[in-house]
Write a protein that holds these residues in place. Sequence first.
Motif, short mmCIF file in Angstrom:
data_model
loop_
_atom_site.label_atom_id
_atom_site.label_comp_id
_atom_site.label_asym_id
_atom_site.label_seq_id
_atom_site.Cartn_x
_atom_site.Cartn_y
_atom_site.Cartn_z
N ILE A 64 -2.23 20.21 2.32
CA ILE A 64 -2.85 19.08 2.14
C ILE A 64 -2.76 18.73 0.62
N ALA A 65 -2.49 19.71 -0.06
CA ALA A 65 -2.43 19.47 -1.64
C ALA A 65 -0.85 18.53 -1.91
N PRO A 66 -0.03 19.08 -1.26
CA PRO A 66 1.46 18.33 -1.41
C PRO A 66 1.40 16.73 -0.89
N MET A 67 0.40 16.75 0.41
CA MET A 67 0.30 15.49 0.98
C MET A 67 -0.54 14.47 0.13
N MET A 68 -1.42 15.13 -0.64
CA MET A 68 -2.30 14.18 -1.64
C MET A 68 -1.29 13.72 -2.62
N ALA A 92 0.83 11.03 -1.03
CA ALA A 92 0.08 9.76 -1.11
C ALA A 92 -0.40 9.14 -2.42
N PHE A 93 -0.62 9.78 -3.24
CA PHE A 93 -0.73 9.43 -4.89
C PHE A 93 0.39 8.43 -5.16
N ALA A 94 1.70 8.99 -5.15
CA ALA A 94 2.76 8.42 -5.70
C ALA A 94 3.05 6.92 -4.64
N ALA A 95 2.75 7.33 -3.22
CA ALA A 95 3.11 6.19 -2.57
C ALA A 95 2.09 5.01 -2.53
N SER A 96 0.82 5.27 -2.98
CA SER A 96 -0.35 4.16 -3.08
C SER A 96 0.11 3.58 -4.41
N TRP A 97 0.46 4.22 -5.37
CA TRP A 97 0.80 3.42 -6.84
C TRP A 97 2.15 2.61 -6.45
N LEU A 98 3.14 3.05 -5.70
CA LEU A 98 4.23 2.13 -5.38
C LEU A 98 3.84 1.08 -4.48
N GLY A 99 2.85 1.17 -3.48
CA GLY A 99 2.32 0.19 -2.79
C GLY A 99 1.39 -0.93 -3.82
N ALA A 125 3.13 9.71 2.97
CA ALA A 125 3.85 8.84 2.31
C ALA A 125 3.64 7.33 2.88
N CYS A 126 3.62 7.14 4.18
CA CYS A 126 3.35 5.94 4.91
C CYS A 126 1.93 5.29 4.86
N ILE A 127 0.90 6.12 4.79
CA ILE A 127 -0.39 5.66 4.80
C ILE A 127 -0.72 5.37 3.16
N GLY A 128 -0.38 6.27 2.32
CA GLY A 128 -0.56 6.01 1.06
C GLY A 128 -0.11 4.78 0.46
N PHE A 129 1.41 4.20 0.97
CA PHE A 129 1.89 3.25 0.63
C PHE A 129 0.82 1.84 1.17
N TYR A 130 0.69 1.96 2.51
CA TYR A 130 -0.38 1.00 3.16
C TYR A 130 -1.53 0.81 2.27
N ASP A 131 -2.04 1.93 1.72
CA ASP A 131 -3.34 1.82 1.26
C ASP A 131 -3.19 0.99 -0.15
N GLY A 132 -2.12 1.36 -0.85
CA GLY A 132 -1.82 0.62 -2.18
C GLY A 132 -1.35 -0.77 -1.98
N PHE A 133 -0.94 -1.02 -0.84
CA PHE A 133 -0.18 -2.30 -0.61
C PHE A 133 -1.17 -3.20 0.08
N ALA A 177 -7.00 10.69 -3.01
CA ALA A 177 -5.74 10.74 -4.00
C ALA A 177 -5.26 9.22 -3.85
N THR A 178 -5.25 8.32 -2.75
CA THR A 178 -4.80 7.03 -2.79
C THR A 178 -5.59 6.28 -3.65
N ASN A 179 -6.80 6.45 -3.60
CA ASN A 179 -7.71 5.53 -4.41
C ASN A 179 -7.72 5.79 -5.89
N LEU A 180 -7.45 7.23 -6.21
CA LEU A 180 -7.22 7.44 -7.78
C LEU A 180 -5.90 6.86 -7.98
N ALA A 181 -4.91 6.76 -7.22
CA ALA A 181 -3.74 6.00 -7.64
C ALA A 181 -3.94 4.67 -8.12
N SER A 182 -4.54 3.88 -6.93
CA SER A 182 -4.81 2.55 -7.15
C SER A 182 -5.67 2.03 -8.33
N THR A 183 -6.69 3.06 -8.45
CA THR A 183 -7.69 2.89 -9.63
C THR A 183 -6.75 2.96 -11.07
N LEU A 184 -6.04 3.85 -10.95
CA LEU A 184 -5.38 4.14 -12.42
C LEU A 184 -4.26 2.82 -12.68
#
Length: 254
Positions: free
Chosen positions: A76-80, A83-90, A145-153, A187-194
Amino acid sequence: MDSSTTLILCAFSFLAGFVDAIIGGGGLIQTPAILFTLPQYPVPTLIASTKIPSLAGSLMGAFQYSRRVVVIGRFIAPMMAIAFAASWLGSLTLTRVPNSFMKPVALVILVAVFIYTLIKKEFGQVTQQYVSARQQRLRMWTMGACIGFYDGFFGPGTGSFLVLGFITLIGFDFLKASAHAKLVNAATNLASTLFFVNEGKILYAVAFPMALANLSGAFLGARLAILKGNQFIRVFFLLIITATIIRFGWDLIG
């Protein structure tokens, strides 16, 4: 910004945190509330202002679940992180291209998920031990990667999609899926927040009070989900999927 407006937004944020901690979908409550209550502000600013409350609720939900549900930390740690990086990209992609084409795709997926969950009574009721460690790792990281991008986008329904993915791809039950979903969603929310803090698009006067309300709702929601178990979460899952389908369908018709 008057106090009555802030109180109204906090009430919706509390409810969003409560629902999101159980099965995801809090954005379906919180986002329309702030868009309707503060129409004088640009939409990107209002969406950005919901990220801090969502982050607070996700962290609280993740903390509550992790104390009572065994988490696969080595995966889960690598997944987070992914997801963080993908959300930022999204989120970055969102500032470059429109995201309207995502709604029809999401609507079709959600209708299929609703029908399948309704028919398959055993769906998410027990943990299935059929996925190898290698497959778990690969599927979790791809899902991040997929859902992280979706959340950011795009965003709406992210928590529910994560729960669905953990059940169907990894073999978790609802409770275990919810626990892992909250960690990834944090993790995805943190990326979008930052990202949006860096862009200077957050209304802190409402974001911080809403964050406290969302956190409180998440505390109660997670505790209730842990107490009531899989069947309770399944019912909530169906309700939130139904609400998401109605929301997306209304947006497409409109």
